[in-house]
Design an enzyme around this catalytic site. Structure first.
Site, PDB file in Angstrom:
ATOM      1  N   ASP A 273      90.677 -20.967 -46.968  1.00 10.36           N
ATOM      2  CA  ASP A 273      90.350 -20.257 -48.066  1.00 10.36           C
ATOM      3  C   ASP A 273      92.164 -19.348 -48.537  1.00 10.36           C
ATOM      4  O   ASP A 273      92.704 -19.555 -50.095  1.00 10.36           O
ATOM      5  CB  ASP A 273      90.027 -18.545 -48.099  1.00 10.36           C
ATOM      6  CG  ASP A 273      89.042 -19.585 -47.274  1.00 10.36           C
ATOM      7  OD1 ASP A 273      88.436 -20.022 -47.066  1.00 10.36           O
ATOM      8  OD2 ASP A 273      87.417 -18.399 -47.807  1.00 10.36           O
TER       9      ASP A 273
ATOM     10  N   GLU B 189      87.302 -14.578 -34.996  1.00 14.54           N
ATOM     11  CA  GLU B 189      87.267 -15.397 -35.660  1.00 14.54           C
ATOM     12  C   GLU B 189      89.100 -15.893 -36.227  1.00 14.54           C
ATOM     13  O   GLU B 189      88.819 -17.440 -36.186  1.00 14.54           O
ATOM     14  CB  GLU B 189      87.419 -14.940 -37.477  1.00 14.54           C
ATOM     15  CG  GLU B 189      87.181 -15.295 -38.210  1.00 14.54           C
ATOM     16  CD  GLU B 189      87.412 -14.813 -39.908  1.00 14.54           C
ATOM     17  OE1 GLU B 189      87.520 -13.172 -39.656  1.00 14.54           O
ATOM     18  OE2 GLU B 189      86.673 -15.106 -40.996  1.00 14.54           O
TER      19      GLU B 189
END
Ligand code: GLC
Length: 710
Positions: free
Chosen positions: A157, A394
């Site tokens: 992103d 993550e």
């Protein structure tokens, strides 16, 4: 633990990427997650994919997010903002199409083959429709390359690749819909997330899509962000290849997919290759040019299998530079998302520097398939180490490894599982990373300096002659910046032969000649390091010194009338005959004549100067009597500021190398360890925190990486 993460995130039909930040079902996350499940829970693996495809749009698009109606309210944008046709509970964009690859993987690892075949049968038309959608609507020029129309479609992103194209989008704040970011409400610091200016542009694009009611043709004409991304097309290439294999397994006609496969492969190779920069780059369809940003996406055609051999070689050479450094001794773990030498590189910011497991997993697979086995294996071992050391985060700091973003992150756990299975299979159950010790045993002592030297050197020059031979070896086979050694080529070299012959001179060396403590320290450290290398090469160590259970006890040199093993040198001499960790006795017993060579006191800095042929130990340097004090300071400073010492101020924790636990007494106990760390730690956030809170921190020890430093 990895399985527990997945179990906790399993909802009954799909797996949340993470418990809080991402409560819905994400498109490519499900692909990665299913790849992990495939090894031990076929049912969940299949359900994961089926659940995602239940939300497939009529024209074939597989949405980026499928919203869970019971978990709304914590994420932006949600269905009320997307307003997709017919009130589907999904976002209105897609993501890298990993699913044919995941489905094939499920089939290949299935315990219940028949059930997996039925699954493939159900999935094939849906997968086909999802690829057909991409070629029909996302490749209007019929170039074989499909475009993304929003950064979120890329999966990366916040990648710097989108900065230019996003900055080119004119925004009128007055017409921008009102919105509230939710991504900053889950405890992740704003510095690790995209900027507000970029968020405005994300929202602007979504607003444009909904104004066009998600009609692909009219979006294509109006959208200011249309990019043929490398990673997206590389994943599609791989998926095409895997879809062909699925089709063939089912006995179907796969010509359409084969055509896509070939077109996309040649599109990537031709349009996306920047030969001046030795990398693949995204093509901006608005500006009609390649976007020059050195991100990790550049290497993805290795995963896609579309790089030509010469492109692969050039990619590999680029990957193997400090910019994408792969070794923690050089202060970085595995492959970061952005070239570390770039100005905008940031080790904590989302897709602008940190390590992501999925990206590294794809690289690992790609490198292995292109035959870069050593690099692939080393990547695999580093990847396994990361969650073991820091948890299932993550993403991870590319310099020190600590975890960021959400924890309990599903694809980190899933791909860890895949890598662990691979590791057990490929490496014959030798999981040195976790510390099994079942190596073969050697006769003891195994004296290595038995070859005679042709030219006898005068007594007092033996040490320097030996050093000269080692320097020759070092120049050719040691990569001192990365602490790596090319043992295989070394063994065949004339320099190695010269070195082994020089070690023969030690047999007539009189150790008593070494007079000062500095002379002794430098000599014995150098000798130890030479003997470790000698042992690894002579004993054909492949993956870890632990292949030989008594490596340190048996590998020895004859020096004058005495024999010294590695343990004798380290514990008997350098550690002033202190007891080895976990041993009952000292190495030199009371009547041992070698006791007189022992140093008078332990200098704990030696622990950062002796090497052990493993990746967690210090890189090899050469010590000289006249400089040894400065050199030891430098070695300690390097080590303490590497990823072997990590402070997490926010958690009141420090992570220290096992060396500090094994040799705690050499440092003067627990408080001595912290004093030592503070003495050498560079000024900065970690040092300030430790100075203030030394008495409050919990000390954790990092698992030791016994893998060979090749
Ligand atoms: C972030 C990542 C994206 C991922 C999603 C859910 O948005 O950038 O790749 O799919 O989180 O984990």
């Amino acid at each position: 633990m990895a399985k527990k993460v997945l179990d906790a995130n399993w909802t009954g039909s799909y797996t949340k990427p993470s418990p809080r930040l991402y409560p819905h079902q994400w498109n490519w996350d499900s692909g990665f997650i299913a790849i992990g499940y495939a090894h031990y829970n076929q049912d969940h693996a299949q359900k994961e994919i089926e659940s995602l495809f239940r939300a497939q749009w009529p024209h074939g698009m597989v949405p980026q997010i499928v919203f869970n109606p019971h978990a709304l309210g914590n994420y932006f944008p949600e269905p009320d903002f997307w307003r997709v046709p017919e009130g589907r509970p999904t976002s209105g964009i897609t993501m890298p199409p990993l699913h044919a690859t995941a489905c094939l993987h499920i089939y290949q690892h299935a315990r219940h083959r028949e059930q997996a075949r039925d699954f493939l049968q159900t999935m094939y038309p849906r997968l086909l429709a999802s690829h057909r959608y991409l070629y029909k609507y996302r490749d209007p020029e019929r170039s074989g390359l499909v475009y993304i129309r929003h950064p979120w479609e890329s999966g990366l992103d916040n990648s710097p690749t989108w900065d230019g194209p996003l900055d080119n989008i004119e925004i009128d704040k007055k017409t921008l819909p009102d919105y509230e970011r939710k991504d900053l409400k889950h405890g992740v610091p704003p510095a690790q997330r995209p900027s507000d200016a970029h968020y405005d542009r994300y929202v602007h694009l979504v607003d444009l899509f909904r104004r066009h009611q998600y009609d692909e043709e009219s979006i294509y004409h109006e959208c200011p962000f249309l990019i043929q991304d490398v990673l997206f097309n590389a994943v599609l290439s791989r998926a095409n290849r895997d879809l062909v294999e699925i089709g063939k397994t089912l006995g179907l006609d796969t010509r359409e997919v084969e055509e896509w496969r070939d077109q996309t492969a040649s599109g990537i190779s031709q349009r996306l290759w920047c030969s001046d920069c030795n990398q693949f780059e995204a093509f901006d369809l608005i500006q009609r040019r390649l976007i020059h940003t050195p991100t990790v996406a550049a290497f993805m055609p290795l995963f896609g299998g579309t790089a030509s051999p010469s492109q692969a070689e050039r990619l590999y050479n680029y990957l193997d530079t400090v910019g994408f450094c792969a070794l923690h001794q050089g202060n970085c773990f595995t492959v970061p998302t952005y070239d570390m030498s770039e100005k905008g590189y940031d080790p904590h910011n989302y897709w602008r520097g940190p390590i992501w497991i999925n990206i590294n997993w794809m690289l690992f697979r790609g490198l292995a398939e292109y035959g870069y086995k050593q690099k692939a294996d080393s990547l695999k071992r580093d990847l396994i180490q990361l969650p073991i050391r820091f948890g299932f985060h993550e993403y991870f700091d590319s310099r020190v490894g600590k975890g960021y973003g959400s924890d309990q992150f599903s694809w980190t756990a899933a791909l860890f599982i895949d890598l662990i299975y691979d590791y057990y299979r490929e490496d014959g159950n030798r999981l040195w990373a976790i510390g099994s010790r079942k190596g073969r045993r050697l006769e003891s002592p195994r004296i290595l300096n038995t070859v005679d030297s042709l030219t006898p050197a005068p007594q007092k020059n033996i040490a320097s002659t030996l050093m000269a031979a080692i320097v020759d070896l070092r120049t050719r086979y040691f990569d001192i910046h990365r602490g790596r050694v090319d043992y295989a080529s070394m063994k065949e070299s004339p320099e190695y032969l010269a070195f082994t012959k020089t070690t023969g001179l030690l047999r007539s060396f009189d150790v008593a000649q070494l007079a000062t403590p500095d002379e002794k320290t430098a000599f014995w450290i150098d000798l130890y390091n030479a003997l470790v290398i000698h042992g690894i090469v002579e004993l054909n160590i492949k993956a870890s010194v632990q292949e030989v259970a008594n490596f340190f006890k048996s590998v020895s040199y004859q020096i004058g009338e005495f024999v010294f093993s590695l343990d004798d040198i380290e514990h008997g001499i350098l550690r002033a005959n202190a007891r080895p960790p976990y041993a009952i006795f000292r190495v030199f017993k009371i009547h041992d004549r070698r006791r007189r060579f022992s140093l008078d006191r332990v200098d704990p800095r030696i622990h950062f100067a002796v090497v052990c042929g493993s990746r967690s130990c210090p890189p090899i340097r050469f010590y000289k009597p006249e400089k040894v004090d400065d050199q030891l300071n430098l070695a300690a400073r390097h080590f303490v500021n590497s990823s072997e010492v990590i402070a997490l101020p926010e958690q009141h924790k420090v992570f220290l190398s096992q060396i500090f636990r094994w040799y705690e007494r050499d440092f003067g106990g627990r408080s001595g360890v912290l004093d030592f760390v503070l003495r050498f730690l560079d000024e900065g956030e970690e040092a300030t925190f430790l100075k203030r809170h030394a008495h409050l921190v919990t000390v954790n020890y990092l698992s030791y990486d016994w893998n060979l430093n090749h």
